[in-house]
Scaffold this motif. Sequence first.
Motif, mmCIF file in Angstrom:
data_model
loop_
_atom_site.group_PDB
_atom_site.id
_atom_site.type_symbol
_atom_site.label_atom_id
_atom_site.label_comp_id
_atom_site.label_asym_id
_atom_site.label_seq_id
_atom_site.Cartn_x
_atom_site.Cartn_y
_atom_site.Cartn_z
ATOM 1 N N ILE A 57 2.326 -13.426 10.072
ATOM 2 C CA ILE A 57 2.752 -12.031 9.939
ATOM 3 C C ILE A 57 4.127 -11.825 10.569
ATOM 4 C CG2 ILE A 57 2.260 -9.677 10.724
ATOM 5 C CD1 ILE A 57 -0.726 -10.368 10.333
ATOM 6 N N LEU A 58 4.350 -12.417 11.745
ATOM 7 C CA LEU A 58 5.648 -12.266 12.411
ATOM 8 C C LEU A 58 6.769 -12.940 11.625
ATOM 9 C CD1 LEU A 58 4.680 -12.706 16.157
ATOM 10 C CD2 LEU A 58 5.472 -10.628 15.045
ATOM 11 N N LEU A 59 6.482 -14.082 11.014
ATOM 12 C CA LEU A 59 7.515 -14.759 10.231
ATOM 13 C C LEU A 59 7.922 -13.943 9.008
ATOM 14 C CD1 LEU A 59 6.380 -18.488 10.355
ATOM 15 C CD2 LEU A 59 8.457 -17.520 11.318
ATOM 16 N N VAL A 60 6.952 -13.331 8.347
ATOM 17 C CA VAL A 60 7.273 -12.529 7.168
ATOM 18 C C VAL A 60 7.887 -11.185 7.574
ATOM 19 C CG1 VAL A 60 6.264 -11.400 5.148
ATOM 20 C CG2 VAL A 60 5.547 -13.691 5.757
ATOM 21 N N ALA A 61 7.541 -10.680 8.747
ATOM 22 C CA ALA A 61 8.081 -9.404 9.221
ATOM 23 C C ALA A 61 9.571 -9.501 9.545
ATOM 24 C CB ALA A 61 7.306 -8.927 10.442
ATOM 25 N N HIS A 62 10.115 -10.692 9.528
ATOM 26 C CA HIS A 62 11.556 -10.876 9.755
ATOM 27 C C HIS A 62 12.373 -10.048 8.763
ATOM 28 C CE1 HIS A 62 15.524 -12.767 9.830
ATOM 29 N NE2 HIS A 62 15.386 -12.928 8.528
ATOM 30 N N PHE A 63 11.867 -9.881 7.555
ATOM 31 C CA PHE A 63 12.618 -9.162 6.538
ATOM 32 C C PHE A 63 12.752 -7.684 6.888
ATOM 33 C CE2 PHE A 63 10.721 -12.765 4.149
ATOM 34 C CZ PHE A 63 11.903 -13.458 3.956
ATOM 35 N N LYS A 64 11.861 -7.139 7.714
ATOM 36 C CA LYS A 64 11.971 -5.757 8.187
ATOM 37 C C LYS A 64 12.721 -5.669 9.508
ATOM 38 C CE LYS A 64 9.622 -3.578 5.039
ATOM 39 N NZ LYS A 64 10.227 -2.608 4.183
ATOM 40 N N LEU A 111 14.200 -21.424 11.675
ATOM 41 C CA LEU A 111 13.841 -20.043 11.374
ATOM 42 C C LEU A 111 14.159 -19.121 12.546
ATOM 43 C CD1 LEU A 111 10.468 -20.487 9.487
ATOM 44 C CD2 LEU A 111 12.707 -19.964 8.540
ATOM 45 N N LEU A 112 13.944 -19.592 13.756
ATOM 46 C CA LEU A 112 14.291 -18.828 14.942
ATOM 47 C C LEU A 112 15.800 -18.555 14.974
ATOM 48 C CD1 LEU A 112 13.122 -17.937 17.882
ATOM 49 C CD2 LEU A 112 14.252 -20.017 18.594
ATOM 50 N N GLY A 113 16.594 -19.585 14.705
ATOM 51 C CA GLY A 113 18.047 -19.427 14.692
ATOM 52 C C GLY A 113 18.526 -18.494 13.591
ATOM 53 N N GLU A 114 17.886 -18.551 12.433
ATOM 54 C CA GLU A 114 18.255 -17.641 11.345
ATOM 55 C C GLU A 114 17.967 -16.194 11.723
ATOM 56 O OE1 GLU A 114 19.748 -18.152 8.425
ATOM 57 O OE2 GLU A 114 19.995 -20.287 8.806
ATOM 58 N N SER A 115 16.858 -15.967 12.419
ATOM 59 C CA SER A 115 16.533 -14.604 12.843
ATOM 60 C C SER A 115 17.522 -14.106 13.887
ATOM 61 C CB SER A 115 15.109 -14.549 13.394
ATOM 62 O OG SER A 115 14.172 -14.805 12.383
ATOM 63 N N VAL A 116 17.908 -14.986 14.805
ATOM 64 C CA VAL A 116 18.911 -14.608 15.816
ATOM 65 C C VAL A 116 20.239 -14.307 15.136
ATOM 66 C CG1 VAL A 116 20.267 -15.472 17.767
ATOM 67 C CG2 VAL A 116 17.806 -15.850 17.700
ATOM 68 N N LYS A 117 20.621 -15.121 14.168
ATOM 69 C CA LYS A 117 21.871 -14.902 13.436
ATOM 70 C C LYS A 117 21.844 -13.560 12.702
ATOM 71 C CE LYS A 117 22.810 -16.872 9.490
ATOM 72 N NZ LYS A 117 23.102 -17.863 8.446
ATOM 73 N N GLU A 118 20.716 -13.238 12.096
ATOM 74 C CA GLU A 118 20.592 -11.971 11.379
ATOM 75 C C GLU A 118 20.660 -10.784 12.343
ATOM 76 O OE1 GLU A 118 20.295 -9.728 7.949
ATOM 77 O OE2 GLU A 118 20.471 -11.895 8.108
ATOM 78 N N MET A 119 20.030 -10.912 13.516
ATOM 79 C CA MET A 119 20.069 -9.833 14.494
ATOM 80 C C MET A 119 21.499 -9.617 15.007
ATOM 81 S SD MET A 119 17.875 -9.278 17.970
ATOM 82 C CE MET A 119 18.860 -10.346 18.983
#
Length: 131
Positions: A57-64, A111-119
Amino acid sequence: MVNQLLQIEKIGQKTLRIVMAAFWIAVCCYAIFGEEATYLVFSGKLSWSVPAILTAILLVAHFKSPRMGIAGGGLSALIFIAVTIYCIKALPFNLTIILNYLLLVISSVVLLGESVKEMVRERITQPFPKA
């Protein structure tokens, strides 16, 4: 050319995130409906189903929200590191299993790095507040 590469990177990131979430859902389904096998790492009914579904759920919630993606990627990496250590210590040495989990750790860190980059990208592109 650069735009095409960035588009390919974005498609690859989405695919990796969805496949990793599907993997965690499969782990959850196996933990709930699968046969109990002591020689497998993913055994136990609720011991693996709750963290697995939470991670998916947390991995897919990245899009929000990229912060949830950071939590999902970190949780996924921590679980895979713990499982890798368990495989090294408890099971007979099997290089294939250990390499498999190490590759899953690497993909979780990506995936962690991609989320940090997006933030960070969202923070940079926000307009300045009016004081």
